[in-house]
Design a protein around this motif. Structure first.
Motif, PDB file in Angstrom:
ATOM      1  N   THR A  30       0.817  -1.210   0.000  1.00 60.34           N
ATOM      2  CA  THR A  30       0.000   0.000   0.000  1.00 60.34           C
ATOM      3  C   THR A  30       0.850   1.258   0.000  1.00 60.34           C
ATOM      4  N   GLU A  31       1.934   1.248   0.750  1.00 59.43           N
ATOM      5  CA  GLU A  31       2.811   2.419   0.826  1.00 59.43           C
ATOM      6  C   GLU A  31       3.315   2.825  -0.552  1.00 59.43           C
TER       7      GLU A  31
ATOM      8  N   ASP B 152       0.548   4.123  -2.849  1.00 57.62           N
ATOM      9  CA  ASP B 152       0.185   5.502  -2.521  1.00 57.62           C
ATOM     10  C   ASP B 152       1.236   6.469  -3.056  1.00 57.62           C
TER      11      ASP B 152
ATOM     12  N   GLU C  86      -5.541  -1.511  -1.815  1.00 52.91           N
ATOM     13  CA  GLU C  86      -6.153  -0.739  -0.729  1.00 52.91           C
ATOM     14  C   GLU C  86      -6.187   0.753  -1.035  1.00 52.91           C
TER      15      GLU C  86
ATOM     16  N   SER D 109       4.125   6.987   7.848  1.00 56.54           N
ATOM     17  CA  SER D 109       3.061   6.369   7.078  1.00 56.54           C
ATOM     18  C   SER D 109       1.680   6.692   7.633  1.00 56.54           C
TER      19      SER D 109
ATOM     20  N   TYR E 203      -0.735   4.956   6.962  1.00 53.45           N
ATOM     21  CA  TYR E 203      -1.378   3.646   7.050  1.00 53.45           C
ATOM     22  C   TYR E 203      -0.816   2.805   8.197  1.00 53.45           C
ATOM     23  N   ASP E 204       0.098   3.385   8.956  1.00 55.39           N
ATOM     24  CA  ASP E 204       0.719   2.668  10.083  1.00 55.39           C
ATOM     25  C   ASP E 204       0.206   3.245  11.388  1.00 55.39           C
ATOM     26  N   SER E 205      -0.533   2.454  12.149  1.00 57.33           N
ATOM     27  CA  SER E 205      -1.100   2.927  13.420  1.00 57.33           C
ATOM     28  C   SER E 205      -0.021   3.267  14.431  1.00 57.33           C
TER      29      SER E 205
END
Length: 374
Positions: free
Chosen positions: A137-138, A141, A171, A203, A205-207
Motif C-alpha cells: 500500500t505504501e 500511494d 487498498e 506512514s 497507514y501505520d497505526s
C-alpha cells in the motif's frame, strides 16, 4: 549603471549568445523564407502527415526567432530607460527598469535551457510510466503521489495529458499508470525523470506512526513520429485483450476492449485501456514502437547512459531522487546535488529546477561524481 545591474545585463547577453548559436542566427531568416515558400505550395496537404510536420518545424523556428528578437529588444529598451533615468535622476524609472531586467534574466535563462534540448527526439511528445515498487500500500500511494506531481507539472507547462492505462492498488493508490504527454519539448524535459524515486515519511497507514521508505520507478520515452520507420515483426509480438480494471465509475469497461502487446525479443509489455479496442491496438503499437526507438537511442548513447544510470544501490539500484518528509523536509537529486526544502511545491509539480540542473549536467557531459566533486 550599478554593478549588480551590469552583472544581470552580462548574464542576459550570455544567454542571447547561446540562443544565437543554437538557432544558427546567421541563417535563421533564410530558413524561415524556405519554410514559407514550402507552406505556399498548393500540393502541401496532399500528404497531411508531412504537412503537419513541416508546419510544426516552421512554428518552432518562428517561436525561436521571436524569442531571440524579443529578449534582445527588451534588453535594449530597459538599458535605454536606465540611462535616461540616471540622466534625469529619476530613481523610480531606474528601479522599474532594473526590476524588468531581473525578470528578463530569468526568462533568458529558461529559454537558454530550452535551447539545449536539441537531442534527436527532445522535441517529441512523450510517454511516461509509473510503477509502484515493493512495499504494498505504501508504494502504491507513493505512485499515485508521483502521478499527481507529473500531471500538475505538465498542466503548468500547458501540455496535454492523456491517461493511457492505470492499475489500481488493492487498498489505496495505484500499482501502475501510463500517460501520454503532448507539447513542445515534452520528452526533452521529462527524460531526466527516468529512474527510481524514493519517499521517506511517517506512514498514514501505520497505526504505530513509524517512518516508512517507499520506492517507485518512472520510465520516460519519446513518442515516435509516424515518419520514423520502426519495423515490428508480427511473429515477435503477442496481442491479448482483457477487461480493464480500475477505480470504478466511468473508468470501468463493460467489454474486453483493453489491449496488451508483448514483444518477445525484448520482453517489453505495453497496454492501453481506452473504450475502443481498435484505438487501443493503435495506441499500444505506437507505444511499443516508441519503446523500441528508445532502446535504439540508449544503445547509441551507451557511454552517457552508463555514467548517469550508475546511481548506487537504492531499492532497485538506480535511485535518482529522494523525497524526505520526515523527520525533516527535503527533496534532493542524487545526480546533480540540486535540493530544496519546499517539498510541498515539488509534489505540486515545481520540477523545473531539478530538470534544468540535470539537463545542464547532461549537456556538460559530466558524470554525477564529477559534478558533486566540483
Amino acid at each position: 549603471m550599478r554593478a549588480e545591474t551590469q552583472n544581470i545585463v552580462t548574464e542576459i547577453e550570455k544567454s542571447l549568445e547561446l540562443l544565437a548559436q543554437r538557432l544558427d542566427w546567421e541563417t535563421a531568416e533564410f530558413r524561415l523564407e524556405e519554410f514559407n515558400a514550402r507552406v505556399e505550395d498548393p500540393g502541401l496537404w496532399d500528404d497531411p502527415e508531412a504537412a503537419q510536420k513541416l508546419m510544426r518545424e516552421r512554428q518552432m523556428l518562428v517561436d525561436a526567432i521571436d524569442t531571440y528578437k524579443g529578449i534582445k529588444q527588451d534588453l535594449a529598451d530597459n538599458m535605454e530607460l536606465i540611462e535616461l533615468g540616471e540622466m534625469e535622476e529619476d530613481e523610480e524609472v531606474v528601479t522599474d527598469a532594473e526590476d524588468a531586467l531581473k525578470a528578463l534574466k530569468d526568462k533568458a535563462a529558461e529559454k537558454e535551457l530550452e535551447a539545449l534540448l536539441d537531442g534527436e527526439a527532445d522535441g517529441n511528445d512523450t510517454f511516461l510510466e509509473i510503477n509502484a515498487g515493493a512495499g504494498g500500500t505504501e508504494s502504491c500511494d507513493w505512485a499515485s503521489m508521483l502521478a499527481r506531481m507529473y500531471v500538475r507539472w505538465a498542466e503548468k507547462k500547458g501540455y496535454k495529458v492523456e491517461l493511457q492505462s492505470e492499475s489500481a492498488g488493492e487498498e489505496a493508490g495505484i500499482k501502475s499508470a501510463a500517460y501520454k504527454i503532448s507539447g513542445p519539448n515534452a520528452y526533452g524535459w521529462l527524460k531526466s525523470e527516468s529512474g527510481v524515486h524514493r519517499l521517506v515519511r511517517i506512514s498514514p497507514y501505520d497505526s504505530a506512526a513509524k517512518r516508512h521508505t517507499s520506492f517507485c520507478s518512472v520510465w520516460v520515452y519519446p513518442v515516435v513520429d509516424d515518419n520514423i520507420d520502426i519495423e515490428v515483426n508480427p511473429a515477435d509480438i503477442r496481442i491479448d485483450t482483457y477487461r480493464s480494471s480500475g477505480a470504478g465509475g466511468q473508468h470501468v469497461n463493460t467489454t474486453d476492449s483493453a489491449v496488451r502487446i508483448t514483444h518477445h525479443p525484448t520482453g517489453i509489455v505495453v497496454t492501453s485501456s481506452e473504450k475502443s479496442q481498435h484505438q487501443n491496438r493503435d495506441i499500444a503499437m505506437k507505444a511499443l514502437k516508441s519503446r523500441l526507438y528508445q532502446l535504439e537511442l540508449d544503445r547509441r548513447n551507451a557511454a552517457i547512459n552508463e555514467a548517469h544510470e550508475n546511481k548506487g544501490d537504492a531499492g532497485w539500484g538506480n535511485q535518482i531522487r529522494s523525497y524526505v518528509l520526515q523527520p525533516y523536509q527535503m527533496v534532493k537529486d542524487l545526480r546533480t546535488g540540486h535540493e530544496t526544502s519546499d517539498t510541498k511545491g515539488v509534489l505540486d509539480g515545481d520540477l523545473d529546477g531539478f530538470m534544468a540542473a540535470t539537463l545542464a549536467l547532461n549537456v556538460s557531459g559530466k558524470s554525477r561524481a564529477d559534478a558533486q566533486a566540483e
